[in-house]
Motif scaffolding. Structure first.
Motif, PDB file in Angstrom:
ATOM      1  N   ALA A 145     -38.303 -36.622 -49.420  1.00 36.52           N
ATOM      2  CA  ALA A 145     -36.915 -37.169 -49.003  1.00 36.52           C
ATOM      3  C   ALA A 145     -36.267 -37.641 -50.001  1.00 36.52           C
ATOM      4  O   ALA A 145     -36.716 -38.849 -50.650  1.00 36.52           O
ATOM      5  N   LEU A 146     -34.792 -37.589 -50.148  1.00 38.55           N
ATOM      6  CA  LEU A 146     -33.961 -38.229 -51.101  1.00 38.55           C
ATOM      7  C   LEU A 146     -32.679 -38.725 -50.344  1.00 38.55           C
ATOM      8  O   LEU A 146     -32.093 -38.142 -49.616  1.00 38.55           O
ATOM      9  N   LEU A 147     -33.130 -40.211 -50.254  1.00 35.53           N
ATOM     10  CA  LEU A 147     -31.887 -40.828 -49.533  1.00 35.53           C
ATOM     11  C   LEU A 147     -30.761 -41.337 -50.603  1.00 35.53           C
ATOM     12  O   LEU A 147     -31.115 -42.090 -51.512  1.00 35.53           O
ATOM     13  N   LEU A 148     -29.553 -41.139 -50.314  1.00 31.41           N
ATOM     14  CA  LEU A 148     -28.380 -41.384 -51.405  1.00 31.41           C
ATOM     15  C   LEU A 148     -27.437 -42.309 -50.342  1.00 31.41           C
ATOM     16  O   LEU A 148     -26.823 -42.008 -49.658  1.00 31.41           O
ATOM     17  N   ALA A 149     -27.421 -43.407 -51.069  1.00 33.10           N
ATOM     18  CA  ALA A 149     -26.592 -44.505 -50.527  1.00 33.10           C
ATOM     19  C   ALA A 149     -26.738 -44.621 -48.996  1.00 33.10           C
ATOM     20  O   ALA A 149     -25.943 -44.523 -48.075  1.00 33.10           O
ATOM     21  N   PRO A 150     -28.159 -44.808 -48.376  1.00 34.26           N
ATOM     22  CA  PRO A 150     -28.150 -44.695 -47.055  1.00 34.26           C
ATOM     23  C   PRO A 150     -27.572 -45.923 -46.349  1.00 34.26           C
ATOM     24  O   PRO A 150     -27.772 -46.891 -46.669  1.00 34.26           O
ATOM     25  N   THR A 151     -26.968 -45.706 -45.306  1.00 37.65           N
ATOM     26  CA  THR A 151     -26.211 -46.915 -44.365  1.00 37.65           C
ATOM     27  C   THR A 151     -27.288 -47.478 -43.415  1.00 37.65           C
ATOM     28  O   THR A 151     -26.748 -47.407 -42.292  1.00 37.65           O
ATOM     29  N   ILE A 152     -28.259 -47.572 -43.782  1.00 30.28           N
ATOM     30  CA  ILE A 152     -29.438 -47.959 -42.582  1.00 30.28           C
ATOM     31  C   ILE A 152     -29.164 -49.460 -42.164  1.00 30.28           C
ATOM     32  O   ILE A 152     -29.017 -49.408 -40.749  1.00 30.28           O
ATOM     33  N   SER A 153     -28.911 -50.389 -42.741  1.00 32.70           N
ATOM     34  CA  SER A 153     -28.596 -51.603 -42.204  1.00 32.70           C
ATOM     35  C   SER A 153     -27.326 -51.741 -41.390  1.00 32.70           C
ATOM     36  O   SER A 153     -27.359 -52.334 -40.336  1.00 32.70           O
ATOM     37  N   ALA A 154     -26.339 -51.021 -42.043  1.00 33.84           N
ATOM     38  CA  ALA A 154     -25.013 -51.124 -40.970  1.00 33.84           C
ATOM     39  C   ALA A 154     -25.297 -50.348 -39.495  1.00 33.84           C
ATOM     40  O   ALA A 154     -24.835 -50.987 -38.937  1.00 33.84           O
ATOM     41  N   MET A 155     -25.849 -49.389 -39.835  1.00 30.80           N
ATOM     42  CA  MET A 155     -26.211 -48.266 -38.542  1.00 30.80           C
ATOM     43  C   MET A 155     -27.073 -49.469 -37.643  1.00 30.80           C
ATOM     44  O   MET A 155     -26.858 -49.435 -36.341  1.00 30.80           O
ATOM     45  N   SER A 156     -27.966 -49.938 -38.239  1.00 30.36           N
ATOM     46  CA  SER A 156     -29.080 -51.037 -37.578  1.00 30.36           C
ATOM     47  C   SER A 156     -28.185 -52.004 -36.781  1.00 30.36           C
ATOM     48  O   SER A 156     -28.418 -52.436 -35.454  1.00 30.36           O
ATOM     49  N   TYR A 157     -27.301 -52.707 -37.400  1.00 38.24           N
ATOM     50  CA  TYR A 157     -26.255 -53.880 -36.879  1.00 38.24           C
ATOM     51  C   TYR A 157     -25.658 -53.495 -36.021  1.00 38.24           C
ATOM     52  O   TYR A 157     -25.345 -53.790 -34.620  1.00 38.24           O
ATOM     53  N   ILE A 158     -24.718 -52.339 -35.963  1.00 37.77           N
ATOM     54  CA  ILE A 158     -24.006 -51.759 -34.955  1.00 37.77           C
ATOM     55  C   ILE A 158     -24.463 -51.149 -33.640  1.00 37.77           C
ATOM     56  O   ILE A 158     -24.046 -51.540 -32.806  1.00 37.77           O
ATOM     57  N   SER A 159     -25.787 -50.621 -33.887  1.00 32.44           N
ATOM     58  CA  SER A 159     -26.348 -50.039 -32.691  1.00 32.44           C
ATOM     59  C   SER A 159     -27.410 -50.935 -32.081  1.00 32.44           C
ATOM     60  O   SER A 159     -27.968 -50.415 -31.258  1.00 32.44           O
ATOM     61  N   ARG A 160     -27.307 -52.284 -32.621  1.00 29.40           N
ATOM     62  CA  ARG A 160     -28.343 -53.421 -32.393  1.00 29.40           C
ATOM     63  C   ARG A 160     -29.750 -52.631 -32.090  1.00 29.40           C
ATOM     64  O   ARG A 160     -30.478 -52.872 -31.134  1.00 29.40           O
ATOM     65  N   SER A 161     -30.095 -52.010 -33.068  1.00 28.09           N
ATOM     66  CA  SER A 161     -31.543 -51.543 -33.038  1.00 28.09           C
ATOM     67  C   SER A 161     -32.363 -52.062 -34.570  1.00 28.09           C
ATOM     68  O   SER A 161     -31.599 -52.433 -35.174  1.00 28.09           O
ATOM     69  N   SER A 162     -33.652 -51.588 -34.625  1.00 30.69           N
ATOM     70  CA  SER A 162     -34.321 -52.293 -35.893  1.00 30.69           C
ATOM     71  C   SER A 162     -34.859 -50.851 -36.355  1.00 30.69           C
ATOM     72  O   SER A 162     -36.218 -50.939 -36.409  1.00 30.69           O
ATOM     73  N   PRO A 163     -34.190 -50.006 -37.305  1.00 30.03           N
ATOM     74  CA  PRO A 163     -34.769 -48.985 -37.852  1.00 30.03           C
ATOM     75  C   PRO A 163     -35.373 -49.340 -39.251  1.00 30.03           C
ATOM     76  O   PRO A 163     -35.974 -48.430 -39.863  1.00 30.03           O
ATOM     77  N   LEU A 164     -35.249 -50.483 -39.558  1.00 32.71           N
ATOM     78  CA  LEU A 164     -35.752 -50.831 -41.145  1.00 32.71           C
ATOM     79  C   LEU A 164     -37.412 -50.998 -40.817  1.00 32.71           C
ATOM     80  O   LEU A 164     -37.608 -52.224 -41.321  1.00 32.71           O
ATOM     81  N   THR A 165     -37.977 -50.273 -40.644  1.00 34.92           N
ATOM     82  CA  THR A 165     -39.315 -50.130 -40.395  1.00 34.92           C
ATOM     83  C   THR A 165     -40.141 -49.972 -41.992  1.00 34.92           C
ATOM     84  O   THR A 165     -39.458 -49.082 -42.660  1.00 34.92           O
ATOM     85  N   THR A 166     -41.152 -50.400 -42.301  1.00 40.33           N
ATOM     86  CA  THR A 166     -41.796 -50.083 -43.419  1.00 40.33           C
ATOM     87  C   THR A 166     -42.680 -48.959 -43.143  1.00 40.33           C
ATOM     88  O   THR A 166     -43.678 -48.890 -42.229  1.00 40.33           O
TER      89      THR A 166
END
Length: 236
Positions: A145-166
């Motif tokens: 997998a190649l992630l280019l400028a992924p908006t993970i944190s912004a999507m997590s904040y707006i959706s009130r979820s926590s996908p920043l899993t290790t």
């Protein structure tokens, strides 16, 4: 007969560096997955949570007058009721927006999972919103997998979820390329991604990753990802 390596593309609000990547790899079959990227496109408009937001906006004035009448004739009482009602509406809309975004993310995950199963790509590339979708897809996708400028944190904040899993990347190759000047990839997100064990490349670029050096790096990473499949195709 040799087959072309297939790469799955999860794009964002724009294609960013993806168009150049397609031109630089004519030997690769790129398959784009039409994931919903609110508020762009039509698919996300099928989101059922939008009906609740539309209803609140449409009936706001009528509800506001109703709440005012219930508070009685006191001016102070009416003011308190009105302020309370407005605060309630603001929090309700915030919660509904989170539901709208979470629904779109889940819809994108469903489409991406189905496409990965159908096309069996050698690699998946996610850019911007698509990179955020790809990060959550890593829970199910065990390939490169190649992630280019992924908006993970912004999507997590707006959706009130926590996908920043290790995740554990010991048995797969995962690379992230993000610009130092990218406001959508904050330092907190950078730290989590680096701690996950993936190959993290910080570049002197902004969110769209169109600098020549950045595009050369992305092409180099993709070439490394698809090289084993090309060797297998030649030997078969």
């Amino acid at each position: 007969m040799p087959t072309r390596p297939r790469v799955l593309i999860l794009s964002g609000w724009s294609d960013g560096p993806l168009d150049t990547l397609r031109l630089n790899f004519p030997e690769v079959e790129f398959v784009s997955v039409p994931i919903p990227t609110p508020p762009v496109g039509c698919r996300w408009l099928l989101n059922p949570w939008l009906l609740f937001i539309a209803s609140i906006v449409y009936f706001f004035s009528a509800l506001f007058r109703y709440i005012t009448k219930l508070s009685g004739g006191s001016a102070a009482g009416q003011l308190v009721s009105q302020i309370g009602f407005i605060i309630f509406i603001i929090f309700s809309l915030r919660a509904l927006v989170a539901r709208v975004v979470r629904y779109s993310i889940n819809d994108g995950l469903k489409l991406a999972t189905s496409a990965a199963s159908k096309f069996q790509p050698v690699c998946i590339i996610g850019f911007s919103w698509g990179g955020g979708i790809l990060w959550e897809l890593l829970d199910k996708w065990n390939g490169s997998a190649l992630l280019l400028a992924p908006t993970i944190s912004a999507m997590s904040y707006i959706s009130r979820s926590s996908p920043l899993t290790t995740y554990s990347f010991e048995t797969r190759r995962v690379a992230v390329v993000a610009g130092d000047e990218d406001p959508f990839c904050p330092p907190t997100q950078t730290k989590i991604l680096k701690d996950s064990g993936c190959a993290y490349y910080a570049v002197d670029d902004d969110h769209v990753l169109l600098e020549h050096g950045t595009q050369s790096l992305i092409a180099k990473i993709l070439n490394e990802f698809i090289s084993p499949s090309q060797e297998m195709s030649r030997s078969s």
